[in-house]
Scaffold this active site. Structure first.
Site, PDB file in Angstrom:
ATOM      1  CE  LYS A 299      23.291  56.860 -60.713  1.00  0.00           C
ATOM      2  NZ  LYS A 299      24.206  55.907 -61.390  1.00  0.00           N
TER       3      LYS A 299
ATOM      4  CD  GLU B 230      29.751  58.525 -57.117  1.00  0.00           C
ATOM      5  OE1 GLU B 230      29.801  57.499 -56.429  1.00  0.00           O
ATOM      6  OE2 GLU B 230      28.796  58.798 -57.858  1.00  0.00           O
TER       7      GLU B 230
HETATM    8  P1  PGA Z   1      28.047  57.069 -62.186  1.00  0.00           P
HETATM    9  O1  PGA Z   1      28.122  56.206 -60.877  1.00  0.00           O
HETATM   10  O2  PGA Z   1      27.479  58.378 -61.853  1.00  0.00           O
HETATM   11  O3  PGA Z   1      29.478  57.135 -62.654  1.00  0.00           O
HETATM   12  O4  PGA Z   1      27.194  56.296 -63.155  1.00  0.00           O
HETATM   13  C1  PGA Z   1      27.190  56.265 -59.842  1.00  0.00           C
HETATM   14  C2  PGA Z   1      26.564  54.940 -59.590  1.00  0.00           C
HETATM   15  O5  PGA Z   1      26.874  53.955 -60.278  1.00  0.00           O
HETATM   16  O6  PGA Z   1      25.704  54.833 -58.728  1.00  0.00           O
HETATM   17 ZN    ZN Z   2      25.396  52.477 -59.315  1.00  0.00          ZN
END
Ligand code: PGA
Ligand code: ZN
Length: 424
Positions: A342, A210
């Site tokens: 998400k 990220e």
């Molecule tokens: P991930 O991590 O997209 O790899 O799940 C993002 C998060 O944990 O916030």
């Molecule tokens: Zn997270």
């Protein structure tokens, strides 16, 4: 003129980690083309909607080690498209069709990567047919609420080869007066971290999925102190203008009731782990903590949330996985006071919004979030604005898949009436 869907096609494309993901391409009756590519996680929660991946058995699948998405693409082309072609691109009706095709709670039949791609492409196409942005479609009147960014500076865990036990040390520039200022401060802190890390003899060339720096600090405390130094070094006041946030992603190092440090190998009981986090919060300017406990360790979530007593934001990511039933349990048990939203953990635009709405109604704060595997799309920024989420988390200030979202927010701030959300 009422526009209808004339073509819908799934395409296997690549995400920011070079892994396959699903893009849905929708053509409307005016010839306009609308696309959405779904993100994908690395530290995925067990209760997330089901991302359909191939088995890796055929010749073409084996190159992606079983992560290709041909089946999800096939489902869009052969199961979803025949039903949707000729209909209106409206969020509610597209999502209702998708639920009718796959009634399993986690979209195990068509795949949540197929359902979300189509759901999003439909929403984007609907905004076009109304000649407005997606943000405005979702919030037709009044100023748009610009979300407060939460941005990765350091990363570890599943995103950076375990450089740190916890997944991320992030910053929140709550003293900034708009998003342009917030991002300028944070970008300076991220640059300072790279410079200062190298000056202190750390290896700083590991950039995590990220965009955070994968510096191998010996403890979370040391990592937090380093970011605080960087905030000071760029001339800002820690705690007053910029504070810290942690994404612990504790499921990743939970084993049979214990939390096991990857760096030291030390085994912590849940109580010891909780005490350690509380002492960290008391000694550092931390205002938000995500996934402090494992995804099914409900008991310790509730104890911890009661103990911090609203003094900080306690966010459930793997705990809630943007699923209404898990949020409902968390509200009842007071497991957290905030939720990460998400969309790909959920599988549909409308149901993700429903989860966000229920969370707000219970007094939770809401943080719309990207994943470690992202695309150049910027719809997440429009969702955060249109849903008045209040906060957004898309990784670092580095990587075009991250800046696509920041730049969309900057564009909206420069061109529309907005108010900057101050959740802290
Ligand atoms: P991930 O991590 O997209 O790899 O799940 C993002 C998060 O944990 O916030
Ligand atoms: Zn997270």
């Amino acid at each position: 003129m009422t526009l209808t869907i004339s073509t819908l096609q799934g395409i296997q494309v690549l995400d920011s980690r070079g892994r396959p993901t699903v893009c849905a391409r929708m053509v409307l009756s005016d010839g306009s083309v609308h696309k959405a590519t779904v993100p994908s996680g690395a530290s995925t929660g067990r209760h997330e909607a089901k991302e359909l991946r191939d088995k890796g058995t055929t010749f073409s699948e084996k190159f992606f080690s079983g992560s290709s998405v041909h089946q999800a693409v096939w489902n869009i082309n052969n199961v979803i498209a025949p039903v949707l072609i000729g209909s209106l691109p409206e969020i509610e009706s597209v999502d209702a069709f998708l639920i009718a095709i796959d009634a399993s709670p986690r979209y195990e039949v068509i795949g949540a990567n197929a359902s979300l791609a189509v759901s999003l492409a439909g929403a984007i196409a609907q905004a076009h047919s109304h000649k407005i942005s997606l943000a405005r479609l979702l919030r037709p009147t009044g100023p748009l609420v610009m979300p407060m960014p939460m941005v990765n500076i350091l990363s570890g865990g599943a995103h950076a080869k375990g450089a740190l036990d916890i997944q991320d040390v992030l910053v929140i520039a709550h003293g900034a007066s708009n998003i342009a200022q917030a991002l300028s401060w944070i970008s300076a802190i991220r640059e300072c971290a790279a410079r200062e890390g190298a000056a202190r003899g750390f290896v700083t060339n590991l950039v995590a999925d990220e965009g955070g720096l994968g510096i191998a600090f010996t403890s979370t405390d040391q990592a937090c102190a380093f970011v605080v130094d960087c905030i000071n070094l760029v001339g800002l006041v820690p705690g007053l203008q910029v504070s810290l946030a942690l994404d612990v992603a504790a499921t990743q190092f939970f084993d049979q009731g214990n939390y096991i440090s990857r760096s030291s190998g030390k085994v912590h009981s849940a109580q010891q782990w909780s005490d350690q986090l509380i002492s960290l919060i008391n000694s550092q300017p931390i205002i938000s903590i995500e996934d402090p406990f494992a995804e099914d360790d409900w008991q310790h979530w509730s104890q911890f949330t009661a103990q911090v007593n609203e003094s900080i934001q306690v966010i459930g990511d793997d705990l809630f996985t943007t699923q209404l039933n898990r949020l409902t349990k968390g509200i009842e048990e007071k497991s957290a006071n905030s939720i990460l939203i998400k969309p790909n953990q959920n599988g549909l635009v409308s149901n993700s919004f429903e989860v966000l709405t229920q969370a707000k109604a219970a007094g939770f704060s809401t943080v719309v979030s990207a994943r470690s595997g992202e695309s150049e799309d910027s719809w997440l920024a429009d969702l955060a604005l249109g849903w008045s989420a209040g906060q957004i988390k898309v990784g670092s200030t580095h990587g075009s898949e991250r800046t696509a979202k920041w730049n969309r927010l900057l564009e909206i701030e420069a061109t529309e009436e907005t108010v900057f959300s101050k959740p802290f």
